[in-house]
Design a protein around this motif. Structure first.
Motif, PDB file in Angstrom:
ATOM      1  N   ARG A 306      -4.036   3.916 -10.894  1.00 51.60           N
ATOM      2  CA  ARG A 306      -4.653   3.741  -9.579  1.00 51.60           C
ATOM      3  C   ARG A 306      -6.070   4.318  -9.557  1.00 51.60           C
ATOM      4  O   ARG A 306      -6.993   3.709  -8.990  1.00 51.60           O
ATOM      5  CB  ARG A 306      -3.778   4.408  -8.517  1.00 51.60           C
ATOM      6  CG  ARG A 306      -4.415   4.447  -7.117  1.00 51.60           C
ATOM      7  CD  ARG A 306      -3.360   4.604  -6.046  1.00 51.60           C
ATOM      8  NE  ARG A 306      -2.652   3.345  -5.843  1.00 51.60           N
ATOM      9  CZ  ARG A 306      -1.544   3.223  -5.123  1.00 51.60           C
ATOM     10  NH1 ARG A 306      -0.997   4.289  -4.563  1.00 51.60           N
ATOM     11  NH2 ARG A 306      -0.978   2.046  -4.969  1.00 51.60           N
ATOM     12  N   ARG A 307      -6.267   5.469 -10.161  1.00 54.81           N
ATOM     13  CA  ARG A 307      -7.606   6.067 -10.217  1.00 54.81           C
ATOM     14  C   ARG A 307      -8.582   5.151 -10.936  1.00 54.81           C
ATOM     15  O   ARG A 307      -9.742   4.980 -10.508  1.00 54.81           O
ATOM     16  CB  ARG A 307      -7.553   7.419 -10.928  1.00 54.81           C
ATOM     17  CG  ARG A 307      -6.914   8.537 -10.124  1.00 54.81           C
ATOM     18  CD  ARG A 307      -7.035   9.864 -10.853  1.00 54.81           C
ATOM     19  NE  ARG A 307      -8.421  10.260 -11.003  1.00 54.81           N
ATOM     20  CZ  ARG A 307      -8.836  11.224 -11.827  1.00 54.81           C
ATOM     21  NH1 ARG A 307      -7.966  11.856 -12.589  1.00 54.81           N
ATOM     22  NH2 ARG A 307     -10.108  11.545 -11.903  1.00 54.81           N
ATOM     23  N   ARG A 310      -9.407   1.971  -8.739  1.00 51.92           N
ATOM     24  CA  ARG A 310     -10.206   2.285  -7.555  1.00 51.92           C
ATOM     25  C   ARG A 310     -11.610   2.767  -7.928  1.00 51.92           C
ATOM     26  O   ARG A 310     -12.574   2.472  -7.222  1.00 51.92           O
ATOM     27  CB  ARG A 310      -9.466   3.323  -6.703  1.00 51.92           C
ATOM     28  CG  ARG A 310      -8.201   2.741  -6.095  1.00 51.92           C
ATOM     29  CD  ARG A 310      -7.592   3.602  -5.029  1.00 51.92           C
ATOM     30  NE  ARG A 310      -6.555   2.850  -4.317  1.00 51.92           N
ATOM     31  CZ  ARG A 310      -6.022   3.208  -3.160  1.00 51.92           C
ATOM     32  NH1 ARG A 310      -6.426   4.313  -2.575  1.00 51.92           N
ATOM     33  NH2 ARG A 310      -5.101   2.461  -2.580  1.00 51.92           N
ATOM     34  N   ARG A 311     -11.724   3.462  -9.045  1.00 48.65           N
ATOM     35  CA  ARG A 311     -13.065   3.894  -9.465  1.00 48.65           C
ATOM     36  C   ARG A 311     -13.900   2.677  -9.879  1.00 48.65           C
ATOM     37  O   ARG A 311     -15.084   2.571  -9.519  1.00 48.65           O
ATOM     38  CB  ARG A 311     -12.964   4.885 -10.619  1.00 48.65           C
ATOM     39  CG  ARG A 311     -14.290   5.556 -10.976  1.00 48.65           C
ATOM     40  CD  ARG A 311     -14.079   6.744 -11.894  1.00 48.65           C
ATOM     41  NE  ARG A 311     -15.321   7.485 -12.104  1.00 48.65           N
ATOM     42  CZ  ARG A 311     -16.001   7.496 -13.252  1.00 48.65           C
ATOM     43  NH1 ARG A 311     -15.533   6.838 -14.301  1.00 48.65           N
ATOM     44  NH2 ARG A 311     -17.122   8.182 -13.365  1.00 48.65           N
ATOM     45  N   ARG A 314     -14.864   0.822  -6.741  1.00 45.06           N
ATOM     46  CA  ARG A 314     -15.915   1.532  -5.996  1.00 45.06           C
ATOM     47  C   ARG A 314     -17.301   1.240  -6.581  1.00 45.06           C
ATOM     48  O   ARG A 314     -18.247   0.961  -5.846  1.00 45.06           O
ATOM     49  CB  ARG A 314     -15.627   3.035  -6.031  1.00 45.06           C
ATOM     50  CG  ARG A 314     -16.715   3.883  -5.393  1.00 45.06           C
ATOM     51  CD  ARG A 314     -16.903   3.563  -3.924  1.00 45.06           C
ATOM     52  NE  ARG A 314     -18.130   4.151  -3.403  1.00 45.06           N
ATOM     53  CZ  ARG A 314     -18.755   3.735  -2.313  1.00 45.06           C
ATOM     54  NH1 ARG A 314     -18.262   2.740  -1.612  1.00 45.06           N
ATOM     55  NH2 ARG A 314     -19.866   4.314  -1.913  1.00 45.06           N
ATOM     56  N   GLU A 358      -4.206  -4.263  -5.646  1.00 47.05           N
ATOM     57  CA  GLU A 358      -4.609  -2.852  -5.592  1.00 47.05           C
ATOM     58  C   GLU A 358      -6.036  -2.714  -5.077  1.00 47.05           C
ATOM     59  O   GLU A 358      -6.344  -1.827  -4.282  1.00 47.05           O
ATOM     60  CB  GLU A 358      -4.479  -2.218  -6.973  1.00 47.05           C
ATOM     61  CG  GLU A 358      -4.879  -0.750  -7.033  1.00 47.05           C
ATOM     62  CD  GLU A 358      -3.993   0.163  -6.212  1.00 47.05           C
ATOM     63  OE1 GLU A 358      -4.430   1.293  -5.895  1.00 47.05           O
ATOM     64  OE2 GLU A 358      -2.863  -0.230  -5.860  1.00 47.05           O
ATOM     65  N   GLU A 359      -6.922  -3.592  -5.512  1.00 45.74           N
ATOM     66  CA  GLU A 359      -8.311  -3.516  -5.069  1.00 45.74           C
ATOM     67  C   GLU A 359      -8.424  -3.847  -3.582  1.00 45.74           C
ATOM     68  O   GLU A 359      -9.205  -3.223  -2.856  1.00 45.74           O
ATOM     69  CB  GLU A 359      -9.190  -4.456  -5.894  1.00 45.74           C
ATOM     70  CG  GLU A 359     -10.675  -4.221  -5.654  1.00 45.74           C
ATOM     71  CD  GLU A 359     -11.566  -5.095  -6.532  1.00 45.74           C
ATOM     72  OE1 GLU A 359     -12.798  -5.015  -6.357  1.00 45.74           O
ATOM     73  OE2 GLU A 359     -11.047  -5.848  -7.379  1.00 45.74           O
ATOM     74  N   PHE A 362      -7.498  -0.883  -1.699  1.00 45.78           N
ATOM     75  CA  PHE A 362      -8.572   0.114  -1.742  1.00 45.78           C
ATOM     76  C   PHE A 362      -9.674  -0.217  -0.742  1.00 45.78           C
ATOM     77  O   PHE A 362     -10.188   0.669  -0.044  1.00 45.78           O
ATOM     78  CB  PHE A 362      -9.150   0.171  -3.155  1.00 45.78           C
ATOM     79  CG  PHE A 362     -10.419   0.971  -3.259  1.00 45.78           C
ATOM     80  CD1 PHE A 362     -10.411   2.336  -3.061  1.00 45.78           C
ATOM     81  CD2 PHE A 362     -11.626   0.344  -3.536  1.00 45.78           C
ATOM     82  CE1 PHE A 362     -11.581   3.067  -3.150  1.00 45.78           C
ATOM     83  CE2 PHE A 362     -12.796   1.062  -3.624  1.00 45.78           C
ATOM     84  CZ  PHE A 362     -12.784   2.428  -3.434  1.00 45.78           C
ATOM     85  N   LEU A 366     -10.962   2.124   2.297  1.00 47.92           N
ATOM     86  CA  LEU A 366     -12.327   2.629   2.215  1.00 47.92           C
ATOM     87  C   LEU A 366     -12.952   2.767   3.608  1.00 47.92           C
ATOM     88  O   LEU A 366     -13.641   3.746   3.901  1.00 47.92           O
ATOM     89  CB  LEU A 366     -13.173   1.696   1.346  1.00 47.92           C
ATOM     90  CG  LEU A 366     -14.431   2.298   0.711  1.00 47.92           C
ATOM     91  CD1 LEU A 366     -14.084   3.511  -0.128  1.00 47.92           C
ATOM     92  CD2 LEU A 366     -15.128   1.247  -0.147  1.00 47.92           C
ATOM     93  N   TYR A 396      -9.639   7.879  -0.739  1.00 45.46           N
ATOM     94  CA  TYR A 396     -10.460   6.781  -0.244  1.00 45.46           C
ATOM     95  C   TYR A 396     -11.495   6.281  -1.244  1.00 45.46           C
ATOM     96  O   TYR A 396     -12.248   5.356  -0.950  1.00 45.46           O
ATOM     97  CB  TYR A 396     -11.165   7.207   1.047  1.00 45.46           C
ATOM     98  CG  TYR A 396     -10.194   7.656   2.116  1.00 45.46           C
ATOM     99  CD1 TYR A 396      -9.338   6.746   2.725  1.00 45.46           C
ATOM    100  CD2 TYR A 396     -10.109   8.991   2.503  1.00 45.46           C
ATOM    101  CE1 TYR A 396      -8.438   7.145   3.695  1.00 45.46           C
ATOM    102  CE2 TYR A 396      -9.212   9.404   3.479  1.00 45.46           C
ATOM    103  CZ  TYR A 396      -8.379   8.477   4.070  1.00 45.46           C
ATOM    104  OH  TYR A 396      -7.482   8.872   5.020  1.00 45.46           O
ATOM    105  N   GLY A 397     -11.547   6.897  -2.432  1.00 48.85           N
ATOM    106  CA  GLY A 397     -12.425   6.396  -3.471  1.00 48.85           C
ATOM    107  C   GLY A 397     -13.874   6.830  -3.356  1.00 48.85           C
ATOM    108  O   GLY A 397     -14.738   6.279  -4.039  1.00 48.85           O
TER     109      GLY A 397
END
Length: 882
Positions: A306-307, A310-311, A314, A358-359, A362, A366, A396-397
């Motif tokens: 997930r990290r 989301r990174r 972002r 997943e995106e 996110f 956000l 929240y990224g």
């Protein structure tokens, strides 16, 4: 030479030099609970280094690897990656330093054609262990005379490896590459001694030659080992002549695809360069993790995934992306790896759908994060707490730099040290979820796996059979010749009907019999390494290795088999309701129930869950047969069988087909899955599948819990008993229980809201006794209450109040409301009266209707014109139905 040629050349070189080429193991370590991910090439060879496996003396591999500590540095440096491929050659007590160093030098300078003068080999200068003179002399022999000055000696921190405070250890020889003077700086200390990017590590050779003893004594190992590791990404950017790995053929196809999609040039700004590097690296890593069945979540491996997603998302938004875009770049990853790792191609649809979902999630969070930050700044005008800033980043990224920038615009400082503390604590969170994930410590059984013959499993055909104990272990895993009465331990049998835990199905329980007597209770069955089944048992009488026994599986196996087949039935029903993209994300099958995790893009409605259950039970009604057969693994693709991503299947594999016509009509089916579990022979044996619960596991993953077969019967029996008990307590028929419960809930809501209509107090003096001398010959009273103008719902509540504290009483409670006469007949349980019969008699007298149970009934009709005459009728009815 490009990356695919470099990889191929490495493996061919070492194959030519007598190394079996071993396929990469999965990113999820097999049987090693000490690791979150496979992080180096040597991981799959641990049993060889520990002497637990002996069928190979040397090996070479290109290992898929993943390291979590580098996530935040990816894109900022040329050194840090999460997913990478580790090239390595390994010796298990075979060759040693001379061959390893010579082959390493030959491959780099001859096969790769790299200039020798740009390499700087290092050796161990001594420290906790003696200086590695041997390695120095070998390098002086291998290198041209003019390059011997390139040998550097480094200390414990750089050139010594140890498994722990004690155990295997040894010096290293790291080979460095000189990137050239343009990357230098004043005061550069040289290879290994300076943290600049002029000299970078290329290939590390670990010489495991010591056994470190308590007290710091280094005892020579009887068999010395070699473990080398060279990152393909780093070697590729050297061979391809690039300044960093992100511009090589291993990354740049993704960068180019992202540039075209987002309409931003790669080199347009330093920020764009960093963003594209992060996107390409994290997308590669996410693709491989998803292809192995990992799903984004808030713990363990899913938390890491997930990290990454989301990174990357972002940084895509920083480049102008407004909608999910990562899933559109997956084909670029395929182009890089399609000929090496076909598993990512076969998982294509799953990977892309998971990335998009997943995106999208996110993006939705956000916006919430921006509001959260605004509130945070409002509440903390003197400084943003580090923990809160990290929560903003993690949930929240928001990158730290963005939070810092927005905060500084309002002259509000940020606690970056606190942020760093929270970040390190979160890294530990990623390790917490998997420690209890159910992986068995294979090392406890590795020696036994080598010593004992493979177990012949007979449990598909029988639940009882003759066997011989080929070995015994105590609870610590030590070999023992016998187990005394009352002791627990592990037994390996030459053949067994006991199913060992795997595929989500629990291990079998049962007995070992000897001479017709119970010799041991089997408490569990496991196969932690793979070939040998270990039976966790408690000895009822003395057990000995070599003893012949009768292995008898518990009858619980049948209940488990029912629940396991039900999982297949539910899986197929889910795919019918939610589409073929829905897939299994894990399961647990026990004798009592099944638990099934599945992927979905939305929470199912009550109606959709009802459809799943209806489809499943319709299949049971059809009484489809369940065919089990071993077939070549390639048939999974041929028949379109459902498989579990990341699962390692045997070849041949066991197929479970649910249909009417068998394999001749395999195309016309309800379900076809690869599964090694135990199953029933026809769906009619299930009788019923009942879904008990559907809940969220994480975004995109839900969990169904249910029962089937005898477990379903037990559940329904228990539910019926609960309903009957509740109905008795509420004095209503079972079929009226929902309405009665709803009435109580409504009453409670009215009381809480203060809107409840005040009911008359139920005082004993307000009731009038009829037949005061006793109604049933034992002194029981018959009391009539006038409850005023209550409606039926309020009348029931009033009757509950009246009964409190009373005994030996038959009650008739009535009210007049809206021109209607309503009544309740009930008693305190110790009166021999039939309330239902009395109610029906009363209803007939007032031109109405009524009925209920023996202890509670209700009804209504026209108000009596003559109340005295009506009460006389009541008395007669009461006497009649005593």
């Amino acid at each position: 030479m490009q990356s695919y040629q470099i990889r191929k050349s490495f493996l061919e070189f070492f194959a030519k030099n007598g190394h079996p080429v071993v396929k990469s193991s999965p990113l999820i370590p097999e049987g090693d609970p000490t690791l979150l991910f496979t992080s180096a090439g040597m991981v799959q060879f641990k049993p060889y280094y520990l002497g637990l496996k002996t069928d190979m003396k040397r090996a070479a591999s290109c290992q898929k690897s993943f390291r979590t500590t580098d996530i935040d540095n990816v894109g900022r440096t040329i050194r840090h990656l999460t997913f990478f491929e580790m090239l390595g050659n390994f010796s298990f007590g075979d060759y040693f330093k001379e061959e390893s160093i010579a082959w390493g030098w030959e491959f780099l300078t001859k096969v790769m054609g790299l200039p020798a003068e740009r390499f700087y080999p290092s050796v161990y200068k001594g420290g906790v262990a003696p200086r590695d003179v041997e390695a120095r002399l070998i390098w002086e022999k291998v290198l041209p005379k003019e390059l011997r000055s390139h040998i550097v000696e480094l200390g414990d921190g750089d050139n010594f490896w140890a498994m722990g405070d004690t155990g295997p250890s040894g010096p290293c020889s790291e080979i460095y590459w000189d990137r050239g003077g343009k990357h230098s700086h004043p005061g550069c200390k040289g290879p290994g001694a300076c943290s600049c990017d002029r000299y970078i590590e290329v290939w590390n050779h670990v010489f495991t030659q010591f056994d470190k003893q308590p007290g710091g004594v280094f005892k020579p190992l009887p068999k010395k080992n070699i473990d080398t590791g060279m990152g393909l990404e780093r070697l590729t950017f050297i061979v391809e002549g690039k300044d960093n790995p992100f511009e090589t053929t291993l990354f740049f196809p993704v960068v180019e695809a992202a540039s075209r999609l987002l309409k931003v040039e790669y080199g347009s700004s330093p920020e764009a360069v960093q963003a594209f590097r992060i996107i390409s690296e994290h997308l590669r890593a996410s693709t491989f993790l998803l292809s192995e069945g990992i799903i984004p979540s808030n713990e363990g491996r899913g938390y890491v995934l997930r990290r990454l997603v989301r990174r990357a998302a972002r940084y895509g938004r920083m480049l102008g992306a407004k909608d999910p875009f990562l899933h559109k770049l997956v084909p670029a990853v395929h182009e890089i790896f399609k000929d090496v790792y076909p598993e990512i191609i076969s998982a294509d649809r799953t990977v892309r759908e998971a990335l998009r979902f997943e995106e999208q999630g996110f993006i939705e969070t956000l916006g919430t994060g921006e509001k959260y930050l605004a509130d945070l700044l409002e509440k903390n005008p003197r400084g943003v707490p580090g923990e809160e800033a990290f929560k903003l980043y993690e949930t929240y990224g928001f990158p730290l730099e963005l939070t810092r920038e927005i905060a500084l615009k309002r002259n509000i400082p940020l606690d970056e040290e606190g942020f760093e503390r929270a970040r390190k604590a979160a890294q530990e969170t990623a390790k917490a979820g998997w420690k209890d994930s159910g992986e068995k410590n294979a090392f406890l059984f590795q020696k036994a796996e080598e010593k004992f013959p493979p177990t012949v499993f007979t449990g598909y055909e029988a639940v009882e059979g003759e066997a011989k104990i080929v070995g015994l272990l105590d609870t610590a895993g030590n070999f023992v010749d016998s187990l005394k009465e009352g002791l627990e331990g592990w037994a390996a049998l030459d053949r067994t009907p006991f199913y060992a835990e795997s595929g989500g199905q629990v291990g079998d329980l049962g007995l070992l019999l000897s001479g017709g007597r119970t010799a041991a209770e089997v408490l569990d069955t496991q196969k932690p390494v793979g070939k040998v089944f270990f039976h966790h048992l408690k000895a009822v009488e003395r057990l000995e290795a070599g003893q012949k026994v009768t292995a008898q599986v518990s009858s619980l196996r049948y209940r488990t088999a029912c629940n396991h087949t039900a999982v297949h039935v539910i899986n197929a029903a889910l795919r019918q309701v939610f589409g073929e993209s829905t897939r299994q994300a894990g399961s647990i099958v026990t004798p009592d129930k099944f638990r099934f995790d599945y992927t979905t893009t939305k929470a199912p409605t009550k109606e959709e869950l009802a459809r799943v259950e209806t489809i499943a039970n319709a299949a049971i009604t059809e009484n489809y047969r369940v065919f089990k057969m071993e077939r070549p693994l390639k048939d999974a693709g041929k028949f379109g069988a459902t498989t579990l991503l990341g699962e390692k299947y045997a070849d041949p594999a066991r197929f479970v087909l649910i249909n009417k016509g068998g394999w001749d009509a395999a195309g016309d089916r309800y379900s076809l899955e690869l599964c090694g579990g135990t199953h029933i022979d026809s769906l009619g044996e299930l009788m019923l599948v009942k879904v008990l619960k559907d809940s969220s596991v994480s975004r995109g993953v839900r969990r169904i819990e249910g029962v089937a077969g005898l477990a379903a019967v037990d559940h329904l029996r228990a539910a019926a008993e609960l309903a009957e008990t509740a109905a008795r307590k509420l004095s209503v028929p079972v079929e009226e229980l929902p309405a009665r419960l709803q009435q109580l809930i409504d009453n409670l809501k009215e009381l809480k809201s203060g809107k409840a209509k005040a009911a008359p107090a139920a005082k004993a003096g307000e009731g009038r006794k009829l037949l005061s001398g006793g109604i049933d010959g034992s002194g029981s009273s018959f009391v009539v209450y006038d409850a005023g103008e209550l409606d039926m719902k309020e009348l029931r509540g009033f009757s509950d109040q009246v009964k409190k504290g009373l005994g030996s009483t038959l009650l008739f409670i009535y009210s007049r409301s809206g021109g209607k006469f309503s009544f309740i007949v009930t008693h305190t349980g110790d009166v021999k009266a039939d309330a239902s019969a009395i109610a029906k008699g009363v209803a007939a007298a007032i031109n109405g209707s009524g009925g209920g149970r023996g202890d509670f009934a209700q009804g209504g009709g026209e108000p009596p014109a003559d109340m005295e005459a009506f009460e006389r009728t009541l008395v007669e009815l009461a006497k009649k139905h005593i």
